[in-house]
Design a protein around this motif. Structure first.
Motif, short mmCIF file in Angstrom:
data_model
loop_
_atom_site.label_atom_id
_atom_site.label_comp_id
_atom_site.label_asym_id
_atom_site.label_seq_id
_atom_site.Cartn_x
_atom_site.Cartn_y
_atom_site.Cartn_z
N ASP A 1 -62.37 2.98 -27.33
CA ASP A 1 -63.64 2.29 -27.10
C ASP A 1 -64.27 2.76 -25.79
O ASP A 1 -65.44 3.18 -25.76
CB ASP A 1 -63.41 0.77 -27.05
N ALA A 2 -63.50 2.74 -24.71
CA ALA A 2 -64.04 3.16 -23.42
C ALA A 2 -64.33 4.66 -23.39
O ALA A 2 -65.36 5.09 -22.86
CB ALA A 2 -63.05 2.80 -22.31
N GLY A 3 -63.44 5.45 -23.97
CA GLY A 3 -63.60 6.91 -23.93
C GLY A 3 -64.81 7.38 -24.72
O GLY A 3 -65.58 8.23 -24.24
N LEU A 4 -65.00 6.85 -25.92
CA LEU A 4 -66.15 7.25 -26.74
C LEU A 4 -67.46 6.79 -26.11
O LEU A 4 -68.46 7.52 -26.12
CB LEU A 4 -66.00 6.67 -28.15
N THR A 5 -67.45 5.57 -25.55
CA THR A 5 -68.65 5.06 -24.91
C THR A 5 -69.01 5.89 -23.68
O THR A 5 -70.18 6.22 -23.45
CB THR A 5 -68.47 3.58 -24.51
N LEU A 6 -68.00 6.23 -22.89
CA LEU A 6 -68.22 7.05 -21.70
C LEU A 6 -68.78 8.43 -22.08
O LEU A 6 -69.72 8.92 -21.46
CB LEU A 6 -66.91 7.22 -20.93
N THR A 7 -68.21 9.02 -23.12
CA THR A 7 -68.67 10.33 -23.58
C THR A 7 -70.14 10.27 -24.02
O THR A 7 -70.94 11.15 -23.67
CB THR A 7 -67.81 10.83 -24.75
N LYS A 8 -70.47 9.23 -24.76
CA LYS A 8 -71.85 9.07 -25.22
C LYS A 8 -72.81 8.92 -24.05
O LYS A 8 -73.90 9.52 -24.03
CB LYS A 8 -71.95 7.85 -26.14
N ARG A 9 -72.41 8.19 -23.04
CA ARG A 9 -73.27 7.98 -21.87
C ARG A 9 -73.41 9.27 -21.05
O ARG A 9 -74.46 9.53 -20.47
CB ARG A 9 -72.73 6.84 -21.01
N LEU A 10 -72.34 10.05 -20.98
CA LEU A 10 -72.40 11.33 -20.27
C LEU A 10 -73.37 12.28 -20.97
O LEU A 10 -74.15 12.99 -20.32
CB LEU A 10 -71.01 11.95 -20.19
N ILE A 11 -73.32 12.31 -22.30
CA ILE A 11 -74.20 13.17 -23.07
C ILE A 11 -75.66 12.77 -22.84
O ILE A 11 -76.55 13.62 -22.74
CB ILE A 11 -73.86 13.10 -24.57
N LYS A 12 -75.88 11.46 -22.70
CA LYS A 12 -77.25 10.95 -22.47
C LYS A 12 -77.64 11.01 -21.00
O LYS A 12 -78.72 10.57 -20.62
CB LYS A 12 -77.35 9.51 -22.99
N ARG A 13 -76.73 11.54 -20.16
CA ARG A 13 -76.95 11.71 -18.72
C ARG A 13 -77.25 10.37 -18.02
O ARG A 13 -78.08 10.28 -17.12
CB ARG A 13 -78.08 12.70 -18.46
N GLU A 14 -76.53 9.35 -18.44
CA GLU A 14 -76.66 8.05 -17.80
C GLU A 14 -75.66 7.93 -16.65
O GLU A 14 -74.63 8.63 -16.64
CB GLU A 14 -76.42 6.93 -18.81
N GLN B 1 -72.94 -1.12 -23.95
CA GLN B 1 -72.85 -0.14 -25.03
C GLN B 1 -71.46 -0.01 -25.64
O GLN B 1 -71.29 0.73 -26.61
CB GLN B 1 -73.32 1.23 -24.52
N HIS B 2 -70.46 -0.69 -25.07
CA HIS B 2 -69.12 -0.63 -25.66
C HIS B 2 -69.15 -1.20 -27.07
O HIS B 2 -70.01 -2.02 -27.41
CB HIS B 2 -68.12 -1.41 -24.81
N PHE B 3 -68.22 -0.77 -27.89
CA PHE B 3 -68.17 -1.24 -29.27
C PHE B 3 -68.02 -2.76 -29.34
O PHE B 3 -68.66 -3.42 -30.15
CB PHE B 3 -67.01 -0.56 -30.00
N TYR B 4 -67.16 -3.32 -28.50
CA TYR B 4 -66.97 -4.77 -28.52
C TYR B 4 -68.23 -5.50 -28.09
O TYR B 4 -68.52 -6.61 -28.58
CB TYR B 4 -65.77 -5.17 -27.64
N GLN B 5 -69.01 -4.89 -27.19
CA GLN B 5 -70.27 -5.50 -26.77
C GLN B 5 -71.31 -5.43 -27.89
O GLN B 5 -72.09 -6.37 -28.09
CB GLN B 5 -70.80 -4.80 -25.51
N GLN B 6 -71.31 -4.33 -28.62
CA GLN B 6 -72.21 -4.22 -29.77
C GLN B 6 -71.91 -5.29 -30.80
O GLN B 6 -72.82 -5.85 -31.43
CB GLN B 6 -72.10 -2.83 -30.39
N ALA B 7 -70.61 -5.57 -30.99
CA ALA B 7 -70.22 -6.59 -31.96
C ALA B 7 -70.75 -7.97 -31.57
O ALA B 7 -71.26 -8.71 -32.42
CB ALA B 7 -68.69 -6.63 -32.09
N THR B 8 -70.66 -8.32 -30.30
CA THR B 8 -71.16 -9.64 -29.86
C THR B 8 -72.68 -9.69 -29.92
O THR B 8 -73.26 -10.74 -30.22
CB THR B 8 -70.68 -9.97 -28.44
N GLN B 9 -73.35 -8.56 -29.65
CA GLN B 9 -74.81 -8.52 -29.74
C GLN B 9 -75.30 -8.70 -31.17
O GLN B 9 -76.41 -9.15 -31.41
CB GLN B 9 -75.33 -7.20 -29.17
#
Length: 325
Positions: free
Chosen positions: A245-258, A266-274
């Protein structure tokens, strides 16, 4: 296991529970609160810093077992945890810069790795010890931060800590490694369960960095220690959900230059609660997934490849469920 062992586990649970209730009153009195913002998953001000109880109890227990086993090198990670806890508590109070925190974490894992290196080679000699030291110190520092990043909804770090701790104990017991510093896994689980009684949704208190950073450090130490003993598949499976969860989210944010050190949702668990799932439902789903991962880590002692494949399916299914609605 003796009668006194089980009694002590129950005692740890109640001490953690009661102490968490007491520290909550202190935090409210001192107005040490986590106020909601646009990136928060909670909606009301909640005391943060409950990790003071968790970290203190675990640190005392770790030092006691290190003393009992006369494993003096085990005091190295304990001293590092104390330094991390102090800095993390200051960060809970006044928000220290990310750079200062990261430097201390890197220093803590670098010196703490001396304890791991004395156990054996994690890569079984494939890498020279100096390179292995650097690579796995960085991995360990990453895990510390992952544990902090993932502590974003009620109960999530409690169920994750209990699962990893129980898994460490079961794997070490089956592998014949049940020394004092693996028995501590059960005590960490009992302490986490006591805290979870007050942190379950709707949470009345949060861990804060003073809890999540030391937890990530010590659990990371035990997982690396297990890997150095040759059981790296089990060590990788136990924290697999948090890593993915953390690794994929971090990778996605790096690609988006955040800016990866900034808070987000943006974590998967946060998306679930949203998407409407309650904190309790998401944490229960993670707990169920972790039960399967504990079983996979245990079975990896006999069939590492099949266990790893099964763990991959479990984590992938959990992440897809969080994305789906």
């Amino acid at each position: 296991m003796s009668y006194y062992f089980f009694v002590s586990i129950i005692l740890y649970f109640f001490i953690s529970w009661i102490a968490t209730i007491l520290i909550r009153k202190y935090l409210i009195h001192k107005a040490i609160m986590d106020h909601p913002n646009e990136r928060s998953s909670h909606t009301i001000p909640t005391p943060r810093g409950g990790g003071i109880v968790v970290t203190s109890l675990i640190l005392i227990t770790w030092c006691w077992f290190a003393y009992e086993s006369q494993n003096w090198l085990a005091f190295v990670p304990a001293i590092s945890v104390l330094g991390l806890a102090i800095i993390s508590w200051l960060d809970d109070l006044i928000d220290l810069s990310a750079g200062k925190r990261l430097l201390l974490q890197l220093f803590a894992v670098f010196i703490g790795y001396y304890w791991i290196a004395e156990t054996g080679s994690i890569t079984q000699g494939l890498l020279p010890i100096w390179l292995e030291w650097i690579v796995f110190s960085l991995f360990w520092a990453g895990f510390v931060n992952f544990y902090n990043f993932m502590d974003g909804i009620d109960g999530i770090s409690g169920v994750e800590t209990i699962a990893i701790s129980l898994g460490l104990f079961l794997v070490a017991n089956q592998a014949g490694l049940l020394s004092e510093l693996y028995i501590i896994g059960i005590y960490i689980g009992a302490i986490a369960l006591g805290f979870l009684m007050v942190n379950w949704h709707p949470a009345k208190i949060f861990l804060g960095d003073v809890g999540s950073i030391p937890l990530g450090y010590l659990l990371g130490a035990l997982l690396l220690h297990l890997a150095a003993k040759g059981y790296w598949v089990s060590a990788l499976i136990l924290p697999a959900y948090y890593l993915c969860d953390a690794g994929l989210t971090l990778t996605k944010r790096l690609i988006k230059r955040e800016k990866i050190w900034h808070a987000h949702k943006q974590h998967f668990y946060q998306q679930a609660t949203q998407k409407g799932f309650s904190h309790a439902k998401v944490s229960i789903a993670i707990a169920c997934g972790n039960i399967l991962l504990v079983g996979a880590a245990y079975y990896a002692l006999f069939e590492p490849l099949y266990s790893f494949i099964f763990a991959t399916i479990v984590v992938a299914s959990l992440l897809l469920w969080m994305r789906k609605k």
